[in-house]
Write a protein that holds these residues in place. Structure first.
Motif, PDB file in Angstrom:
ATOM      1  N   UNK A 129       0.836  -1.190   0.000  1.00  0.00           N
ATOM      2  CA  UNK A 129       0.000   0.000   0.000  1.00  0.00           C
ATOM      3  C   UNK A 129       0.868   1.236   0.000  1.00  0.00           C
ATOM      4  N   UNK A 130       1.872   1.161   0.803  1.00  0.00           N
ATOM      5  CA  UNK A 130       2.761   2.303   0.906  1.00  0.00           C
ATOM      6  C   UNK A 130       3.365   2.639  -0.448  1.00  0.00           C
ATOM      7  N   UNK A 131       3.829   1.603  -1.071  1.00  0.00           N
ATOM      8  CA  UNK A 131       4.463   1.824  -2.355  1.00  0.00           C
ATOM      9  C   UNK A 131       3.464   2.339  -3.368  1.00  0.00           C
ATOM     10  N   UNK A 132       2.271   1.784  -3.263  1.00  0.00           N
ATOM     11  CA  UNK A 132       1.264   2.246  -4.204  1.00  0.00           C
ATOM     12  C   UNK A 132       0.999   3.721  -4.025  1.00  0.00           C
ATOM     13  N   UNK A 133       0.954   4.101  -2.770  1.00  0.00           N
ATOM     14  CA  UNK A 133       0.586   5.478  -2.507  1.00  0.00           C
ATOM     15  C   UNK A 133       1.748   6.420  -2.798  1.00  0.00           C
ATOM     16  N   UNK A 134       2.882   6.070  -2.260  1.00  0.00           N
ATOM     17  CA  UNK A 134       4.010   6.994  -2.332  1.00  0.00           C
ATOM     18  C   UNK A 134       5.024   6.630  -3.393  1.00  0.00           C
ATOM     19  N   UNK A 135       4.783   5.534  -4.007  1.00  0.00           N
ATOM     20  CA  UNK A 135       5.768   5.123  -4.999  1.00  0.00           C
ATOM     21  C   UNK A 135       6.827   4.261  -4.357  1.00  0.00           C
ATOM     22  N   UNK A 136       7.612   3.694  -5.193  1.00  0.00           N
ATOM     23  CA  UNK A 136       8.632   2.779  -4.675  1.00  0.00           C
ATOM     24  C   UNK A 136       9.629   3.538  -3.836  1.00  0.00           C
ATOM     25  N   UNK A 137      10.063   2.915  -2.839  1.00  0.00           N
ATOM     26  CA  UNK A 137      11.101   3.535  -2.033  1.00  0.00           C
ATOM     27  C   UNK A 137      10.564   4.311  -0.859  1.00  0.00           C
ATOM     28  N   UNK A 138       9.435   3.886  -0.365  1.00  0.00           N
ATOM     29  CA  UNK A 138       8.911   4.610   0.794  1.00  0.00           C
ATOM     30  C   UNK A 138       9.723   4.252   2.034  1.00  0.00           C
ATOM     31  N   UNK A 139       9.413   4.997   3.045  1.00  0.00           N
ATOM     32  CA  UNK A 139      10.187   4.849   4.279  1.00  0.00           C
ATOM     33  C   UNK A 139      10.028   3.447   4.830  1.00  0.00           C
ATOM     34  N   UNK A 140      11.073   2.932   5.309  1.00  0.00           N
ATOM     35  CA  UNK A 140      11.032   1.633   5.957  1.00  0.00           C
ATOM     36  C   UNK A 140      11.623   1.769   7.351  1.00  0.00           C
ATOM     37  N   UNK A 141      11.751   0.651   8.028  1.00  0.00           N
ATOM     38  CA  UNK A 141      12.272   0.742   9.402  1.00  0.00           C
ATOM     39  C   UNK A 141      13.746   1.080   9.392  1.00  0.00           C
ATOM     40  N   UNK A 142      14.272   1.112  10.602  1.00  0.00           N
ATOM     41  CA  UNK A 142      15.695   1.400  10.769  1.00  0.00           C
ATOM     42  C   UNK A 142      16.060   2.786  10.280  1.00  0.00           C
ATOM     43  N   UNK A 143      15.117   3.639  10.264  1.00  0.00           N
ATOM     44  CA  UNK A 143      15.460   4.969   9.779  1.00  0.00           C
ATOM     45  C   UNK A 143      16.340   5.691  10.772  1.00  0.00           C
ATOM     46  N   UNK A 144      16.243   5.244  12.017  1.00  0.00           N
ATOM     47  CA  UNK A 144      17.066   5.918  13.001  1.00  0.00           C
ATOM     48  C   UNK A 144      18.540   5.633  12.766  1.00  0.00           C
ATOM     49  N   UNK A 145      18.790   4.385  12.465  1.00  0.00           N
ATOM     50  CA  UNK A 145      20.181   4.027  12.157  1.00  0.00           C
ATOM     51  C   UNK A 145      20.657   4.785  10.942  1.00  0.00           C
ATOM     52  N   UNK A 146      19.826   4.790   9.987  1.00  0.00           N
ATOM     53  CA  UNK A 146      20.189   5.486   8.752  1.00  0.00           C
ATOM     54  C   UNK A 146      20.471   6.933   9.049  1.00  0.00           C
ATOM     55  N   UNK A 147      19.612   7.468   9.871  1.00  0.00           N
ATOM     56  CA  UNK A 147      19.766   8.883  10.199  1.00  0.00           C
ATOM     57  C   UNK A 147      21.112   9.147  10.843  1.00  0.00           C
ATOM     58  N   UNK A 148      21.461   8.269  11.764  1.00  0.00           N
ATOM     59  CA  UNK A 148      22.760   8.459  12.429  1.00  0.00           C
ATOM     60  C   UNK A 148      23.886   8.430  11.421  1.00  0.00           C
ATOM     61  N   UNK A 149      23.757   7.469  10.578  1.00  0.00           N
ATOM     62  CA  UNK A 149      24.818   7.322   9.586  1.00  0.00           C
ATOM     63  C   UNK A 149      24.894   8.539   8.703  1.00  0.00           C
ATOM     64  N   UNK A 150      23.751   8.970   8.356  1.00  0.00           N
ATOM     65  CA  UNK A 150      23.713  10.131   7.470  1.00  0.00           C
ATOM     66  C   UNK A 150      24.247  11.362   8.165  1.00  0.00           C
ATOM     67  N   UNK A 151      23.935  11.440   9.452  1.00  0.00           N
ATOM     68  CA  UNK A 151      24.410  12.604  10.187  1.00  0.00           C
ATOM     69  C   UNK A 151      25.924  12.634  10.188  1.00  0.00           C
ATOM     70  N   UNK A 152      26.483  11.455  10.382  1.00  0.00           N
ATOM     71  CA  UNK A 152      27.947  11.395  10.342  1.00  0.00           C
ATOM     72  C   UNK A 152      28.467  11.827   8.987  1.00  0.00           C
ATOM     73  N   UNK A 153      27.804  11.294   8.010  1.00  0.00           N
ATOM     74  CA  UNK A 153      28.174  11.640   6.643  1.00  0.00           C
ATOM     75  C   UNK A 153      28.163  13.139   6.431  1.00  0.00           C
ATOM     76  N   UNK A 154      27.113  13.684   6.946  1.00  0.00           N
ATOM     77  CA  UNK A 154      26.915  15.108   6.750  1.00  0.00           C
ATOM     78  C   UNK A 154      28.066  15.893   7.353  1.00  0.00           C
TER      79      UNK A 154
END
Lengths: 480, 133
Positions: A30-55
């Motif tokens: 449903x999510x994909x249907x609504x928002x298209x492929x690549x919608x938010x999934x779990x573990x976003x917090x980890x990703x966020x941390x990683x991204x923050x470091x990247x930043x």
């Protein structure tokens, strides 16, 4: 191992898990249907941390990335948070905007950055990402990294490249991470956007990631239903609809050969073509046709004058036969006839003895309102002739009866509705009393002279009971 | 009266010549062709008749659609009745001129009146502005 147990002991753990998994899949779908492929999934917090470091790292490295070729060190130093390699496919068109912003921020230069920066992305720098698509934040971080040339180039190349969709091989770095995601199914189905020629970004991003996600295969959600008939087309008005259709969509149609002027009672439709030179013929044609048809000629001319080159010659078949049911959906009483090029005699022949107006009114819903009005007018005037009132010395008014009977009834209905009352003696005391008195008087008179009752106004009585509103109540609910 | 007995309805007035007075003071005469539930009126072959004193002038206006709320009164004109009127018909220009003079005179008197009242510390609001509040 301890597993999550639901409060409901009836279902087994396995069922639960399966159910949960299924639900998740459904939700993802449903999510994909609504928002298209690549919608938010779990573990976003980890990703966020990683991204923050990247930043943070990129913030320091940004000035170095100004030159096209110098993107190498920063990217390689990116190391673990080399999310790009495992970046999900772009899911939001927002990425475009962000790219544009970043490129603008960098001075708006759109150098055709050298390929090397793109290829610098270490393919093996696959971060231990969840086998899911990156979140929106991740992408944002990546974009904000600056990677100016790459961003610019990306956007540049995106606009350049044809965003065709086709079966594209998924970049190897991504495959490993994307195996089971629902996205994959879509990608395999629909195909990725084509990879632009410039290759990859310095971070190993596939430029296809920057492109809006392919449409999922689910039915389009939220789009208005397809209308075969334009909004506002009045129902049960086949003639007007057809006219509207023709006026608004002047498509070329072919005229039937004028030879076919002998009209059997029910002919199929004969389309009409655009004939500019013939246009002049219409007004000049004097025909010995009945006035009913003549009005149609006038109307056709009116219609013709509206369209530039479109000629609609509408020719009503004045039926000598009673038409009980509704006519064919798009046809007025008969069919379209080529109006021009036909000699009068055939018309005259058919119109010869005009059929006597039958006492029963035909179903005129399919006729043009003006036509209908003329018919009723004639009817009424003939009816009026028989019952000529004393004061009626006026000549026949051609504009009379503009208001049809239905319209009058409709207005009357509304007025009557406004008279509705639950307690007439309260709302209309004087009329009620007056009427009672009149009745009594008439009773007395009737005893002596047998008079007719005067008509009484019967207002629609509104039942008192029905109007008390009782809200729906459920047993055991709060407030019951 | 066959539609709604015991009531007054405009249905029976259709296709008859009427005189209608509007809230802005205009007088229209025309054939009532159509109505609706708000008493919006459609007039055909409308003529605006301006009366000044004993004179009047007709300005042909064609088709009018009058919003129901602007009607003060509406009356049917009996065409059969003999027209014995003391009013004198004049040309449009003349009647417009007469009307202008009349308006002017009216404003003058109004102005004087207001001034007199003002001197006495009184004020009477204009009736035509009352609707706007």
């Amino acid at each position: 191992m301890f597993r999550f147990q639901s409060l409901d002991d009836d279902c087994t753990l396995e069922e639960e898990d399966d159910g949960l998994v299924e639900e998740e899949d459904e939700i993802d779908q449903f999510n994909d249907d609504t928002f298209g492929a690549g919608a938010i999934d779990d573990d976003w917090q980890e990703e966020h941390k990683r991204l923050a470091e990247l930043d943070e790292r990129d913030g320091a490295a940004q000035p170095e990335e100004a030159e096209p070729g110098g993107a190498e060190p920063p990217s390689s130093s990116a190391g673990p948070p080399s999310l790009p390699s495992s970046l999900g496919f772009p899911r939001l068109p927002l990425t475009f905007l962000l790219e544009m912003q970043t490129s603008e921020r960098e001075g708006g230069s759109w150098p055709t950055a050298a390929a090397p920066p793109q290829q610098q992305r270490p393919p093996g720098a696959a971060a231990p990402l969840a086998p899911s698509v990156l979140s929106y934040q991740q992408q944002q971080h990546l974009l904000h990294r600056g990677s100016a040339p790459s961003a610019q180039m990306n956007s540049h190349s995106i606009w350049d490249s044809s965003l065709g969709f086709g079966p594209v091989s998924v970049p190897p770095a991504l495959v490993t991470h994307m195996e089971d995601s629902p996205l994959m199914s879509i990608i395999k189905e629909v195909g990725l956007p084509k990879r632009p020629l410039q290759g990859r970004t310095e971070e190993g991003w596939d430029l296809s990631e920057r492109v809006p996600p392919p449409r999922s295969s689910s039915p389009v959600i939220g789009s208005p239903p397809v209308r075969a008939v334009p909004i506002g087309t009045p129902p049960k008005q086949p003639m007007s609809h057809a006219l509207n259709h023709q006026i608004h969509h002047p498509t070329a149609v072919h005229v039937r050969a004028p030879v076919q002027h002998r009209y059997p009672p029910s002919l199929p439709r004969a389309p009409v073509t655009q004939h500019p030179p013939q246009h002049s013929q219409l007004p000049a044609v004097p025909r010995p046709v009945s006035p009913r048809v003549l009005s149609q000629i006038q109307r056709a001319q009116l219609l013709n004058s509206r369209g530039r080159t479109l000629i609609i010659s509408v020719y009503f078949q004045v039926a000598g036969f009673p038409r009980g049911g509704p006519g064919p959906p798009l046809l007025p009483g008969g069919g379209f006839r080529p109006f021009f090029g036909g000699p009068p005699p055939p018309h005259g022949h058919r119109m010869g003895p005009p059929p006597p107006i039958p006492p029963v009114r035909h179903n005129t819903t399919h006729l043009h309102p003006q036509h209908r009005r003329l018919l009723t007018q004639r009817l009424q005037s003939r009816g009026g002739d028989r019952v000529r009132s004393a004061g009626d010395r006026r000549p026949r008014d051609p504009y009379s009866n503009l208001m049809s009977q239905k319209e009058k009834e409709w207005v009357t209905k509304i007025q009557m509705m406004q008279l509705q009352s639950t307690d007439p003696y309260l709302d209309d005391y004087y009329y009620q009393n007056y009427y009672e008195k009149m009745e009594k008087r008439q009773e007395k008179e009737r005893d002596s002279s047998r008079k007719e009752h005067a008509t009484k106004l019967i207002t629609p009585q509104v039942a008192k009971v029905e109007h008390t509103y009782r809200p729906v109540q459920f047993a055991g609910s709060l407030g019951s | 009266m066959n539609y709604v007995p015991g009531t007054a309805s405009l249905i029976d007035d259709i296709d008859k010549k009427h005189l209608v007075l509007l809230r802005d003071g205009r007088t229209l005469i025309g054939y009532l062709r159509s109505i609706d539930q708000f008493a919006n009126l459609v007039f055909h072959q409308t003529v605006e008749r301006i009366h000044v004193g004993k004179k009047f002038g007709d300005i042909p206006r064609g088709i009018f659609i009058v919003r129901g709320e602007n009607v003060v009164l509406l009356g049917e004109i009996d065409l059969d009745k003999p027209c014995d009127t003391v009013l004198q018909q004049v040309s449009i220009e003349e009647i417009l001129e007469e009307q202008r003079l009349q308006q002017q005179a009216k404003q003058e008197t109004e102005k004087v009146k207001m001034q007199v009242l003002k001197d006495r510390g009184l004020s009477i609001p204009k009736a035509d502005n009352l609707d706007e509040y």
